[in-house]
Every structure is written in structure tokens, then in C-alpha cells.
Motif scaffolding. Sequence first.
Motif, mmCIF file in Angstrom:
data_model
loop_
_atom_site.group_PDB
_atom_site.id
_atom_site.type_symbol
_atom_site.label_atom_id
_atom_site.label_comp_id
_atom_site.label_asym_id
_atom_site.label_seq_id
_atom_site.Cartn_x
_atom_site.Cartn_y
_atom_site.Cartn_z
ATOM 1 N N THR A 1 0.962 -1.206 -0.045
ATOM 2 C CA THR A 1 -0.127 0.049 -0.200
ATOM 3 C C THR A 1 0.713 1.078 -0.162
ATOM 4 O O THR A 1 2.124 1.103 -0.064
ATOM 5 N N GLY A 2 0.203 2.342 0.020
ATOM 6 C CA GLY A 2 1.090 3.748 0.028
ATOM 7 C C GLY A 2 0.700 4.136 -1.308
ATOM 8 O O GLY A 2 0.706 3.684 -2.383
ATOM 9 N N GLN A 3 0.303 5.584 -1.498
ATOM 10 C CA GLN A 3 0.121 6.286 -2.518
ATOM 11 C C GLN A 3 1.534 6.131 -3.662
ATOM 12 O O GLN A 3 2.604 6.549 -3.236
ATOM 13 N N GLU A 4 0.908 5.826 -4.857
ATOM 14 C CA GLU A 4 2.014 5.945 -5.794
ATOM 15 C C GLU A 4 2.310 7.200 -6.526
ATOM 16 O O GLU A 4 1.249 8.158 -6.696
ATOM 17 N N MET A 5 3.377 7.721 -6.708
ATOM 18 C CA MET A 5 3.840 8.767 -7.372
ATOM 19 C C MET A 5 4.937 8.311 -8.748
ATOM 20 O O MET A 5 5.841 7.521 -8.246
ATOM 21 N N GLN A 6 4.706 9.253 -9.684
ATOM 22 C CA GLN A 6 5.835 9.149 -10.642
ATOM 23 C C GLN A 6 7.174 9.491 -10.208
ATOM 24 O O GLN A 6 7.125 10.804 -9.713
ATOM 25 N N ALA A 7 8.176 8.993 -10.272
ATOM 26 C CA ALA A 7 9.670 9.373 -10.049
ATOM 27 C C ALA A 7 9.967 10.469 -11.190
ATOM 28 O O ALA A 7 11.200 11.021 -10.841
ATOM 29 N N ALA A 8 9.386 10.644 -12.297
ATOM 30 C CA ALA A 8 10.080 11.499 -13.350
ATOM 31 C C ALA A 8 8.761 11.989 -14.253
ATOM 32 O O ALA A 8 7.599 11.648 -13.983
ATOM 33 N N ASN A 9 8.902 12.901 -14.910
ATOM 34 C CA ASN A 9 7.906 13.648 -15.541
ATOM 35 C C ASN A 9 7.384 12.812 -16.984
ATOM 36 O O ASN A 9 7.407 13.434 -18.054
ATOM 37 N N ARG A 10 7.538 11.607 -16.752
ATOM 38 C CA ARG A 10 7.295 10.453 -18.068
ATOM 39 C C ARG A 10 6.200 9.718 -17.768
ATOM 40 O O ARG A 10 6.340 9.114 -16.442
ATOM 41 N N PRO B 1 7.404 4.993 -7.386
ATOM 42 C CA PRO B 1 7.374 4.569 -6.049
ATOM 43 C C PRO B 1 6.379 4.697 -5.155
ATOM 44 O O PRO B 1 5.327 5.685 -5.486
ATOM 45 N N ARG B 2 6.029 4.058 -3.833
ATOM 46 C CA ARG B 2 5.191 4.483 -3.155
ATOM 47 C C ARG B 2 5.342 5.329 -1.956
ATOM 48 O O ARG B 2 6.486 5.093 -1.328
ATOM 49 N N LEU B 3 4.645 5.969 -1.529
ATOM 50 C CA LEU B 3 4.821 7.181 -0.351
ATOM 51 C C LEU B 3 4.527 6.383 1.021
ATOM 52 O O LEU B 3 3.339 5.629 0.871
ATOM 53 N N LEU B 4 5.412 6.196 1.764
ATOM 54 C CA LEU B 4 5.174 5.379 3.160
ATOM 55 C C LEU B 4 4.910 6.457 4.168
ATOM 56 O O LEU B 4 4.547 5.738 5.309
ATOM 57 N N THR B 5 5.275 7.648 4.190
ATOM 58 C CA THR B 5 5.134 8.693 5.346
ATOM 59 C C THR B 5 3.799 9.366 5.358
ATOM 60 O O THR B 5 3.421 9.638 4.148
#
Length: 205
Positions: free
Chosen positions: A100-109, A115-119
Motif C-alpha cells: 500500500t501507499g500512494q504511488e507517485m511518478q519518479a519523473a515527468n514521463r 514509488p510508493r509514499l510510506l510517510t
Amino acid sequence: MTERKSIGEQVEATAAAAEADNFARDVGAAVRHRRQELGMASKKLAAQLGVSASFITQLEQGQSSISLPRLYRLAELLGTTPNGLLPVSSTSILITRAGTGQEMQAANRKDAQRPRLLTRGGSGLSLKAHRYLIEQADPPQDWFEHEGEDFVYVIRGHLRVEFLRGRPVDLGPGDALNHDGDVPHRWGLGSDEPAEVLIVNNFQH
């Protein structure tokens, strides 16, 4: 013939989509609130960020997602921290279960790692941790720099961390690396096997 998803998988996918929608909406609301608080026009913010005015409009309306580099840059332009633009945690204790944890793109592509945000997020919080899964098919990472420090811990596999100024560092399972975030850096695989990595930073404006 393609396999049909089970009811459980469909429910899980629906919940993940709803979570992503809520995340985008909350980030957009935080960006709009902070921009208006500063009395900054959306066109000015767009120009400084290097995007179109319509992107800012879509972002603030929760109709567009945001990558990590853009989140850091937005925070800098708006005089806050990345956590200050993330949804506020309703509790002082956050448990993030495996997977779980919100996914975010590591780059503008669109093909960038997610990666998943854990905090936790929210104003006044500086600690940010992401869990990365890096695979052979992933494109090369962009050079990245930011305020604060990075702490890198390899859970499995092998990671190569490159610095724009200095020699690359090779890390294996159980190895850790701590470095200043304002040194341009990027990471990729150090072998043919996937790598699972924990990245922690303390961006402070």
C-alpha cells in the motif's frame, strides 16, 4: 484469451483508483490554497514551473497527477515543503501495510518508476520515505536534486547511485547510503536483477 479479473481484484482496482483520485484532488486543493495565500496568479506559477497554465488549472482541480520532481519544484516556488502539499494525515501515527501507499511518478514521463509514499503528509512534517522497485525495463532516471538529505537502504538486489560530481556508489542488500540532496544524483540497477529500495529524505524549506 485474456483472464477475467476476480471480484476481489476488481474491488481492489476500484479502491486504488478512488484513492488516486482523492490524492490528486487533495494535492490540487493544497496547491490552489497556497498559491492564493501568496497572491500568485496561476499563469505566473505555470511560467516559473515551466508548464502550461492549463496544467496548473487541471492540477488544482484534481484532474492531473504530479511527479516527484514537479512536487519538489512546486513546493520551492510556493515557499513550502513537499509534505505541505500532500494530503494531511489525520493521525500522529500512520501504518502503511505491505503493497500500500500512494504511488507517485519518479519523473515527468508516463513510463517512469512509480514509488510508493510510506510517510505522512501535511504542513510541519519534513520526513518523506518512498519504496522503489527498480527493474531492468525501467528507463534511465533523470538527474535529481533537492534540499535536505537522502538516506538510501537496499532491501534486495543491487543499486548503483551516480553523482554528477564524483564517483558512482554500488550498494547491495543491507547497504545504506546517506548524502546531501543538493548534489545532483540518480540511481539505477547494479545488476540484471530487480532492486527494492527504501529512500528517505528530510526536505526542509
